[in-house]
Every structure is written in C-alpha cells, then in structure tokens.
Design an enzyme around this catalytic site. Sequence first.
Site, PDB file in Angstrom:
ATOM      1  N   LYS A 195       0.845  -1.200   0.000  1.00 27.56           N
ATOM      2  CA  LYS A 195       0.000   0.000   0.000  1.00 27.56           C
ATOM      3  C   LYS A 195       0.878   1.247   0.000  1.00 27.56           C
ATOM      4  O   LYS A 195       1.926   1.272   0.651  1.00 27.56           O
ATOM      5  CB  LYS A 195      -0.914  -0.034   1.238  1.00 27.56           C
ATOM      6  CG  LYS A 195      -2.016   1.013   1.230  1.00 27.56           C
ATOM      7  CD  LYS A 195      -2.956   0.808   2.426  1.00 27.56           C
ATOM      8  CE  LYS A 195      -4.094   1.815   2.427  1.00 27.56           C
ATOM      9  NZ  LYS A 195      -5.011   1.632   3.573  1.00 27.56           N
ATOM     10  N   SER A 239      -9.897   1.532   2.329  1.00 28.27           N
ATOM     11  CA  SER A 239      -8.998   2.284   1.485  1.00 28.27           C
ATOM     12  C   SER A 239      -7.916   1.438   0.814  1.00 28.27           C
ATOM     13  O   SER A 239      -7.304   1.891  -0.149  1.00 28.27           O
ATOM     14  CB  SER A 239      -8.329   3.388   2.314  1.00 28.27           C
ATOM     15  OG  SER A 239      -7.502   2.820   3.317  1.00 28.27           O
ATOM     16  N   SER A 254     -10.268  -0.724   6.568  1.00 30.79           N
ATOM     17  CA  SER A 254      -9.602  -0.528   5.279  1.00 30.79           C
ATOM     18  C   SER A 254      -8.843  -1.733   4.744  1.00 30.79           C
ATOM     19  O   SER A 254      -8.410  -1.721   3.592  1.00 30.79           O
ATOM     20  CB  SER A 254      -8.639   0.666   5.357  1.00 30.79           C
ATOM     21  OG  SER A 254      -9.344   1.872   5.256  1.00 30.79           O
TER      22      SER A 254
END
Lengths: 97, 483
Positions: free
Chosen positions: B81, B156, B180
């Site tokens: 990420k 996310s 997330s």
Amino acid sequence: MATTDDVKKLAALARISIPDGELATFTAEFDAILAYVGQLEALGPPPAPAAEKPELRNVLRADGAPHAPGAYTEKLAEQFPAREGDALLVKQIITYE
Amino acid sequence: MSKGANELTLAEAARALRARELTVRELWDACAAAAHAKNGELNAYLELFEADGAAIDAAQKRIDEEGAAAPALCGIPLAVKDNLLIEGRVASAGSRMLENYRATYDATVIKKLKDAGALFLGRANMDEFAMGSSTEHSAFGRTLNPRDTSRVPGGSSGGSAAAVAADMAIAALGSDTGGSIRQPAALTGLVGLKPTYGAVSRSGLIAMGSSLDQIGPLAKSVGDARLLFEALRGLDPLDSTTIPEDLYPARPVPKKLRIGVPMNLLASGLDPDLKAVFDATLGKLAGAGHTVIDIGLPASEHALAAYYVVMPAEVSTNLARLDGMRYGRAARGATLLDDYVLSRTEGFGEETRRRILLGTFVLSSGYIDAYYRKAEAARVSLRYAYDGLFDRDDAAKIDVVAFPTTASPAFKFGEKSDPLSMYLEDVFTVTANLTGMPALSVPMGTVAREGKDLPVGMHFTAPHGAENVLFAAAGEVEKLAAS
C-alpha cells in the site's frame, strides 16, 4: 446547525481554504455528519474503570543518540522545497521596516 | 502446473520454490507480467517497480541453501500500500500532497519483509491518506474491482485488494483504521486481517488515526494471512505502542468454538441474499459442532458515530504536519501563512479536507465535551461490552464475535456520492479499531448482481492477542465454503 461562516472559520483554523463555490455543499454535508455523530450527546458518563488493564503502561527508552549524527541529513534535506546548505529555507517572518 | 505461478497462494508458491518446480525469477516474472498486463485497466498499482535482480538472486540462493528453513516469505512478490515507506521510493498515500515525496527510511514492516527475502512489485493505490471505502478518493484515479469492473474494490486498501484478487501479486500489505483491510478483502473475495492494536509496528506507516491504525495482510487464504502476520508482528523500539507477544493471556483454540452473533444489529439494513449466505454459513458452522449464540451488543449502536469523531480528530492532528515547509507539496504565496494555506489547499483532496475540518470542529474548546469526550466514553463502553462476553465462565461465554463484513456486496462507482452514505459502509468494521481487538474477514460465498457473482465476507472479532482463535474460526469457514 453549521453555517457557512462556521465552516470558513474552521477552515482558517485548519490552514485550508474552501472555495466560495463549494462552501454551501460543504456546509450541508458537514451538517449531516454532525447530526449523525450528535447521537453521542445522549450518552451518559463512561462506566467506572474496571480492573487495571495490562496495556496501560509507560514505554520509555534510555536517553542517547538513536543514530549517528548526520546519518539522515542529506536524505531529509533533499526533500526541502528550498535549502541553503543543510538548512531549510523559509520566508522571513519578522520584518524590520 | 495447472495454475499460473502468479495464481498460486503464498503457501503454494513457497512449497513450489522449495520443490524446485519454480524459480524466484519465474515467480517474479509471472506476477510482474500479470501486473503490467492488467494494470492499465484496473489501476491497482500507482507504480510498478523494475525487477531487483540482486534481491531475486539473493532469495533464490537462500532457498537453495536453506530449503525448508528459509523464511516462508523468501522470494514472494508482494504489493505494498502506498502509505508504507520503502527507502528511496515515492510514498504518496494516494495524495497530491506527497506526490513527489521519497521515503528516507524503510517502515519496520518493510525491513522485516526485506530481511525475510520478500520482493516488492509496486505501490498499490488507495484512498487519499487511507480515507475512504472505495478508492474513489485517490488523487491518482480509482481502482476497479477485478470481480466486476463496474464496481469498487472497496477501500482504502483497494489497490492492494485488486492486485491480489487479479493475481497481480501473491499477497499484499494494507492498513486498517476503520475497516480498510477487511472491507476491500470482503468485496474482492480475499482474507484480510486487522491485527491486535500494537501487534504490528507502525513505524514508517503514514499515520491516519494513531489510536486506530494497524498494518495487516490481504491474502488469498487464511493460511497465507497467518504467514504474513507472523512475519510482520513483534515489538519495535521505533513504535512504542507495540506490545510483547505475551502481554495478553494466551488463549488456546477450543476444539469447538462458541460464536457470538449480535442478531439485534443484523435485524435490518443487510441485503437479504447476503444475510441468507451469512445464515447458511452459521448453519454450517453449527453443523460442524460449533455453538452459535445470540449476543446483545447494545454499545455497538454508537460505535460508528464514536469512530467518526475520534478518527477525524486524529486525522486533523496527524495531517497538521503537512504544511508545505519541509517536504511534500510546497506552494508559495505572499506571506508564510499563505504558504501554509496554499500548500494544504492544493495538496489535500475534498474528503481529506472534510475530515480535517470535522476533526478541528470536534476538538475545538466549545465542543470537545459534547463530541470527543462522549466518543471516548462510548469507546470505553464498547470495549467493556466485548470484554464481558469474552471473559466469563457461564453459558454466555464466547470465543469470537461474527457478523457480515459489509451489509452489501461491492457497490458501483459513484453510488455512494454523499459522504455519510460512504461512512455507513464501515458500520460493522469500526468496532474492532475502537476496541483494539484483532478482526478478520474471510470469504463466505457470493451473491449475484446483474449476472455477476460478487464475493461477500464473514467477519470475526477475537479478544486482544487472540489472532490464533481468529485464524481457527476463519479456517473453519474456508473449509466449509470449499466443501
């Protein structure tokens, strides 16, 4: 109810500017969120603390240099928007007129 | 081999590497080729890295020399990420603010993975500063769900989820502040784990909500998630919120699990077919000898409201450091104040600005008692309610709490355009962040939408430090879903 002036004031505190064209929408959305989280106002005080939990503890380390002086200076200085040698260059704040 | 190398699970790839059925180079090439081929459409990665020949050779050498003793992650290509720092790489957190920011050090989790011989394929897309449930808030374009490209992959950590679900990586790292990792895992058919608060170091994670954030894996199986978690966890002097493994009492996995389900929270709001899949899964668990118990969790009603006070408060505080002075976007105006305001206004997207303002509001002197302190009180009540269910000796004692990870399968782009409806997407997942307990989403089946089968997830929460119980419960669901 939040007003557009409230939102402007908050934006100024947060060092952000909200364009006038977006202000009305932003305020309406802001209001809806506040109305939702406002349900918390009805809550009483928190329950009395239970037995001490193991996670409540201080975490300390010995004073001392965590790394060799200057080890990261150049890498950090490379990110500066403006620099003078190893120093970060910013606008003059106090003027002498 | 019937499967492409990039389609293997982490455990399968690790076995194949040791059995000499596959080289590290072949595994890298298969993943990188899939990533390059699909990324134009899916936008799972913001940047794909060149092959690091030295790291690939070193991993191969280690497997050749150490065999089974080499770490499981050795030679495994992962997606990372974009809010995790890899020294020398851009780490933008999906924001214009940090578009050109280069990390000056490795996050602790990156260092651990490098030491284990893992390889990094690229930076995975995300909602800006990890704020969102769809990746629609990324400053660099949305990511598509590989299961149905008209739908969101969740967020996310949506880029990480899409990369793994589309076999563009063997597994991925994400971060979870309110769901997330778990919500995108559910919407793309993966296993996603949010570890116990403090189990994994956040040093080198671009902070969102510091009392909530945890780094964790998105993986193709429960076993893979466990392998990654074991590689990531541990005390770290660089993150003083990390905990020793024996801080919480060890909880052996019982042969038959006692599974608590807050039926009161599930009575309305769920898609009926998703609820049916959930009920069928509970039925299978009961059929396998586990006990399903209806638990009342009254404190949960205020969890989402409490989250949307605590989280923005911490966001506004954490993002205050981004001021255009030392790094990141640096716009210049007439005065120093102009420099701050211009940099922050240009750098932050709409959702980020909204949450900074919300946080500024709930922390302001006139409102801190009405909002922030009430939210903290709700948080304490919630934690006591969960502790009370886990730590008792009577018939009401449970080992895990179960509910669906989301109320619906993946939604369409633009469907949740007003902020509050997007926030409601987190309603089931935020409690684990507020209590600090470990939680996981595991695929439980699919529901059909417009002719496509969309995955849905079952969510388990366990007591602090009891990831082993979570893996056992999720392993049962995985096994029953396959049978």
